[in-house]
Design a protein around this motif. Structure first.
Motif, PDB file in Angstrom:
ATOM      1  N   TRP A 295       0.862  -1.177   0.000  1.00 49.89           N
ATOM      2  CA  TRP A 295       0.000   0.000   0.000  1.00 49.89           C
ATOM      3  C   TRP A 295       0.906   1.238   0.000  1.00 49.89           C
ATOM      4  O   TRP A 295       1.896   1.296   0.722  1.00 49.89           O
ATOM      5  N   GLU A 296       0.531   2.232  -0.816  1.00 50.10           N
ATOM      6  CA  GLU A 296       1.265   3.492  -0.859  1.00 50.10           C
ATOM      7  C   GLU A 296       0.542   4.504   0.011  1.00 50.10           C
ATOM      8  O   GLU A 296      -0.685   4.466   0.129  1.00 50.10           O
ATOM      9  N   VAL A 297       1.315   5.415   0.632  1.00 53.30           N
ATOM     10  CA  VAL A 297       0.683   6.381   1.534  1.00 53.30           C
ATOM     11  C   VAL A 297      -0.141   7.400   0.753  1.00 53.30           C
ATOM     12  O   VAL A 297      -1.360   7.474   0.917  1.00 53.30           O
ATOM     13  N   CYS A 298       0.513   8.183  -0.114  1.00 55.54           N
ATOM     14  CA  CYS A 298      -0.296   9.189  -0.829  1.00 55.54           C
ATOM     15  C   CYS A 298       0.380   9.750  -2.075  1.00 55.54           C
ATOM     16  O   CYS A 298       0.103  10.888  -2.465  1.00 55.54           O
ATOM     17  N   ASN A 299       1.264   9.004  -2.694  1.00 48.72           N
ATOM     18  CA  ASN A 299       1.912   9.509  -3.904  1.00 48.72           C
ATOM     19  C   ASN A 299       1.126   9.210  -5.171  1.00 48.72           C
ATOM     20  O   ASN A 299       1.426   9.740  -6.238  1.00 48.72           O
ATOM     21  N   PHE A 300       0.155   8.309  -5.077  1.00 52.88           N
ATOM     22  CA  PHE A 300      -0.745   7.968  -6.175  1.00 52.88           C
ATOM     23  C   PHE A 300      -0.022   7.380  -7.394  1.00 52.88           C
ATOM     24  O   PHE A 300      -0.371   7.645  -8.537  1.00 52.88           O
ATOM     25  N   PHE A 301       0.995   6.564  -7.097  1.00 50.68           N
ATOM     26  CA  PHE A 301       1.687   5.840  -8.162  1.00 50.68           C
ATOM     27  C   PHE A 301       1.200   4.392  -8.269  1.00 50.68           C
ATOM     28  O   PHE A 301       1.474   3.713  -9.243  1.00 50.68           O
ATOM     29  N   THR A 302       0.521   3.912  -7.224  1.00 47.79           N
ATOM     30  CA  THR A 302       0.028   2.540  -7.232  1.00 47.79           C
ATOM     31  C   THR A 302      -1.480   2.540  -6.982  1.00 47.79           C
ATOM     32  O   THR A 302      -2.076   3.558  -6.621  1.00 47.79           O
ATOM     33  N   GLU A 303      -2.094   1.399  -7.146  1.00 46.62           N
ATOM     34  CA  GLU A 303      -3.551   1.300  -7.005  1.00 46.62           C
ATOM     35  C   GLU A 303      -3.993   1.456  -5.564  1.00 46.62           C
ATOM     36  O   GLU A 303      -4.979   2.153  -5.270  1.00 46.62           O
ATOM     37  N   ASN A 304      -3.315   0.801  -4.624  1.00 43.93           N
ATOM     38  CA  ASN A 304      -3.716   0.838  -3.219  1.00 43.93           C
ATOM     39  C   ASN A 304      -3.179   2.099  -2.554  1.00 43.93           C
ATOM     40  O   ASN A 304      -1.965   2.228  -2.316  1.00 43.93           O
ATOM     41  N   GLN A 305      -4.070   3.038  -2.246  1.00 40.27           N
ATOM     42  CA  GLN A 305      -3.690   4.322  -1.667  1.00 40.27           C
ATOM     43  C   GLN A 305      -4.285   4.486  -0.278  1.00 40.27           C
ATOM     44  O   GLN A 305      -5.501   4.436  -0.100  1.00 40.27           O
ATOM     45  N   LEU A 306      -3.412   4.691   0.712  1.00 38.75           N
ATOM     46  CA  LEU A 306      -3.880   4.886   2.084  1.00 38.75           C
ATOM     47  C   LEU A 306      -4.709   6.168   2.191  1.00 38.75           C
ATOM     48  O   LEU A 306      -5.704   6.217   2.926  1.00 38.75           O
ATOM     49  N   ALA A 307      -4.316   7.217   1.460  1.00 39.27           N
ATOM     50  CA  ALA A 307      -5.064   8.480   1.500  1.00 39.27           C
ATOM     51  C   ALA A 307      -6.497   8.278   1.020  1.00 39.27           C
ATOM     52  O   ALA A 307      -7.454   8.733   1.659  1.00 39.27           O
ATOM     53  N   SER A 308      -6.656   7.593  -0.085  1.00 38.46           N
ATOM     54  CA  SER A 308      -8.007   7.352  -0.630  1.00 38.46           C
ATOM     55  C   SER A 308      -8.835   6.490   0.323  1.00 38.46           C
ATOM     56  O   SER A 308     -10.048   6.699   0.493  1.00 38.46           O
ATOM     57  N   TRP A 309      -8.196   5.522   0.937  1.00 36.47           N
ATOM     58  CA  TRP A 309      -8.894   4.632   1.874  1.00 36.47           C
ATOM     59  C   TRP A 309      -9.449   5.413   3.058  1.00 36.47           C
ATOM     60  O   TRP A 309     -10.599   5.224   3.467  1.00 36.47           O
ATOM     61  N   LEU A 310      -8.636   6.331   3.610  1.00 38.93           N
ATOM     62  CA  LEU A 310      -9.081   7.133   4.750  1.00 38.93           C
ATOM     63  C   LEU A 310     -10.169   8.117   4.337  1.00 38.93           C
ATOM     64  O   LEU A 310     -11.132   8.346   5.088  1.00 38.93           O
ATOM     65  N   GLN A 311     -10.030   8.712   3.170  1.00 33.73           N
ATOM     66  CA  GLN A 311     -11.059   9.642   2.697  1.00 33.73           C
ATOM     67  C   GLN A 311     -12.411   8.946   2.594  1.00 33.73           C
ATOM     68  O   GLN A 311     -13.448   9.494   2.994  1.00 33.73           O
ATOM     69  N   THR A 312     -12.389   7.735   2.076  1.00 30.94           N
ATOM     70  CA  THR A 312     -13.638   6.971   1.948  1.00 30.94           C
ATOM     71  C   THR A 312     -14.149   6.527   3.310  1.00 30.94           C
ATOM     72  O   THR A 312     -15.361   6.574   3.585  1.00 30.94           O
ATOM     73  N   ALA A 313     -13.227   6.110   4.183  1.00 35.63           N
ATOM     74  CA  ALA A 313     -13.624   5.613   5.505  1.00 35.63           C
ATOM     75  C   ALA A 313     -14.358   6.671   6.310  1.00 35.63           C
ATOM     76  O   ALA A 313     -15.312   6.372   7.030  1.00 35.63           O
ATOM     77  N   TRP A 314     -13.920   7.935   6.193  1.00 41.51           N
ATOM     78  CA  TRP A 314     -14.576   9.004   6.937  1.00 41.51           C
ATOM     79  C   TRP A 314     -15.571   9.774   6.076  1.00 41.51           C
ATOM     80  O   TRP A 314     -15.938  10.903   6.399  1.00 41.51           O
ATOM     81  N   ALA A 315     -15.985   9.151   4.992  1.00 39.44           N
ATOM     82  CA  ALA A 315     -17.040   9.722   4.139  1.00 39.44           C
ATOM     83  C   ALA A 315     -16.761  11.179   3.778  1.00 39.44           C
ATOM     84  O   ALA A 315     -17.679  12.013   3.743  1.00 39.44           O
ATOM     85  N   HIS A 316     -15.477  11.494   3.567  1.00 38.41           N
ATOM     86  CA  HIS A 316     -15.071  12.827   3.093  1.00 38.41           C
ATOM     87  C   HIS A 316     -15.478  13.940   4.058  1.00 38.41           C
ATOM     88  O   HIS A 316     -15.758  15.069   3.641  1.00 38.41           O
ATOM     89  N   GLN A 317     -15.507  13.636   5.363  1.00 37.26           N
ATOM     90  CA  GLN A 317     -15.930  14.625   6.351  1.00 37.26           C
ATOM     91  C   GLN A 317     -14.771  15.357   7.017  1.00 37.26           C
ATOM     92  O   GLN A 317     -15.003  16.271   7.804  1.00 37.26           O
ATOM     93  N   ILE A 318     -13.519  14.960   6.734  1.00 39.20           N
ATOM     94  CA  ILE A 318     -12.364  15.562   7.399  1.00 39.20           C
ATOM     95  C   ILE A 318     -11.537  16.314   6.359  1.00 39.20           C
ATOM     96  O   ILE A 318     -10.851  15.702   5.532  1.00 39.20           O
TER      97      ILE A 318
END
Length: 439
Positions: free
Chosen positions: A266-289
């Motif tokens: 998983w990649e943190v947030c460089n968006f070079f790979t499919e699995n993105q930790l940033a995208s996962w967190l954004q979805t997990a908190w329903a874009h509220q943060i």
């Protein structure tokens, strides 16, 4: 061209100016060279420097050392010669504060060890500290910390910035003021000269800055503490019996920050790979943060882990929390510990690796080069075990990083001859393929 990373346009514009019999200025050449550096076109940038000299462009004391630093020039004789010339110019006439700032920063990046140079720079800087912009003070602090020859200057810098903060003397037009204060905190920590009063003032400054940002976004720490903690859209649980979870997990969730487990691949947030930790967190908190969507604040992430690695990542949920943890990181108040499996039997007496690192875009599979030049970096380690598998000797070590440079652990261990197991960048390709037997 420099800001847009359009190095080709910069080179073409220079050529057209010369073709039209218009002599480019030093500023024009600096911008074109910086553009080449941003895009990893180091040879083109160096050629522009030689072109400027051939044209007889009048340069300042800092120009050649600064260009050598931004282009990561590795020619010891050329570097030494440029600083001999710079030292002579310092002795002949006082230099502008900006020139002195860039000159000392360049010496730090190039790994220069010259007491005579440091003494000359310090002699001109010390009386002018109250008149230096805060962003220039950050460059000076870096040079002073790296040289190790001017602890009194670091003390004076902190007192000066402290008085400016107390008297609201920091001008609004000073660019990157927050980054500059963090850089000064980091430099003083690295040199073991951090003033507690200055650190306290830095915390207060960033608390106010963070609160303003949170208020503007509608999400303050008080809002969260009053019971408005966001409920993630996913149910989190950490399965301690699962040795390699395939998805991230929230380990600790506080009102203004959280700790997330990052699995391998998983990649943190460089968006070079499919699995993105940033995208996962954004979805997990329903874009509220809001901060999780702010690229200028690293999407709330306080640090990174390489894609193949796994471990805990600190993430801020408010701007105030983010800036608070930034100060803690700069002051060395947050420990980052890792367990590493590496090649060879490391000597038990090896307790630290102190080697500057430099991120190079012009190398195959862009990597960090350790030793000699670049940003000051320090890795502490403790040997926990020697082991072997068939004919292969390995070591298990506990690592704590004092500085957090890109690929620091991997490049430092490779630098001392003990590359990390399964490292495809900092070990030979044959070694990396052979490591498939390990894991």
């Amino acid at each position: 061209c420099q800001k847009g990373r359009q190095w080709q346009h910069g080179v073409v514009l220079l050529a057209r100016m010369l073709h039209s019999a218009v002599l480019p200025s030093v500023v024009t050449f600096n911008s074109a060279i910086s553009s080449c550096q941003e895009c990893g076109q180091l040879e083109h940038g160096l050629q522009l420097l030689w072109d400027a000299e051939d044209l007889g462009i009048q340069t300042s004391a800092c120009l050649t050392p600064w260009i050598f630093a931004v282009l990561s020039v590795c020619d010891p004789e050329a570097i030494h010669s440029s600083f001999v010339d710079a030292t002579l110019q310092l002795r002949l006439a006082p230099q502008e504060l900006r020139e002195l700032s860039l000159l000392w920063w360049s010496s730090s990046m190039l790994g220069l060890d010259s007491r005579s140079f440091s003494v000359e720079v310090n002699k001109q800087i010390a009386p002018q500290v109250p008149h230096v912009r805060v962003d220039d003070l950050a460059l000076l602090a870096w040079g002073a910390a790296s040289s190790g020859t001017a602890p009194e200057l670091l003390v004076a810098m902190q007192e000066d910035v402290l008085s400016r903060l107390d008297l609201r003397g920091v001008r609004n037009d000073e660019a990157n003021i927050a980054e500059s204060i963090l850089a000064i905190v980091w430099a003083c920590t690295f040199a073991c000269q951090l003033n507690r009063r200055f650190l306290s003032a830095a915390f207060k400054f960033f608390e106010k800055t963070g609160f303003s940002l949170d208020t503007a976004s509608g999400r303050t720490s008080d809002f969260l503490l009053e019971g408005h903690v966001f409920q993630p859209s996913r149910k989190f649980s950490m399965d301690l019996h699962n040795s390699s979870p395939c998805e991230p997990q929230i380990i600790i969730d506080l009102p203004d920050r959280c700790a997330v487990f990052k699995p391998p691949d998983w990649e943190v947030c460089n968006f070079f790979t499919e699995n993105q930790l940033a995208s996962w967190l954004q979805t997990a908190w329903a874009h509220q943060i809001p901060i999780l969507h702010d690229a200028s604040r690293e999407f709330g992430f306080m640090h990174r882990l390489d894609v193949p690695s796994s471990g805990l990542i600190l993430v801020a949920k408010t701007f105030e929390g983010y800036l608070n943890m930034q100060v803690q990181l700069a002051a060395g108040l947050i420990s980052r510990d890792y367990v590493v499996l590496c090649h060879g039997w490391i000597c038990p007496s090896l307790a630290e690796i102190k080697a500057s690192v430099n991120w190079r875009f012009d190398t195959f599979d862009a990597q960090t080069l350790a030793g000699g030049q670049g940003r000051p970096s320090l890795t502490n380690l403790i040997l926990t075990a020697h082991a072997s598998k068939k004919q292969d000797a390995v070591s298990i070590i506990a690592v704590s990083i004092v500085t957090g440079r890109r690929h620091q652990i991997r490049s430092h261990l490779s630098h001392v001859g003990h590359p990390v197991i399964r490292d495809g960048i900092y070990s030979a390709s044959n070694t990396s393929m052979h490591d498939l037997d390990f894991c």
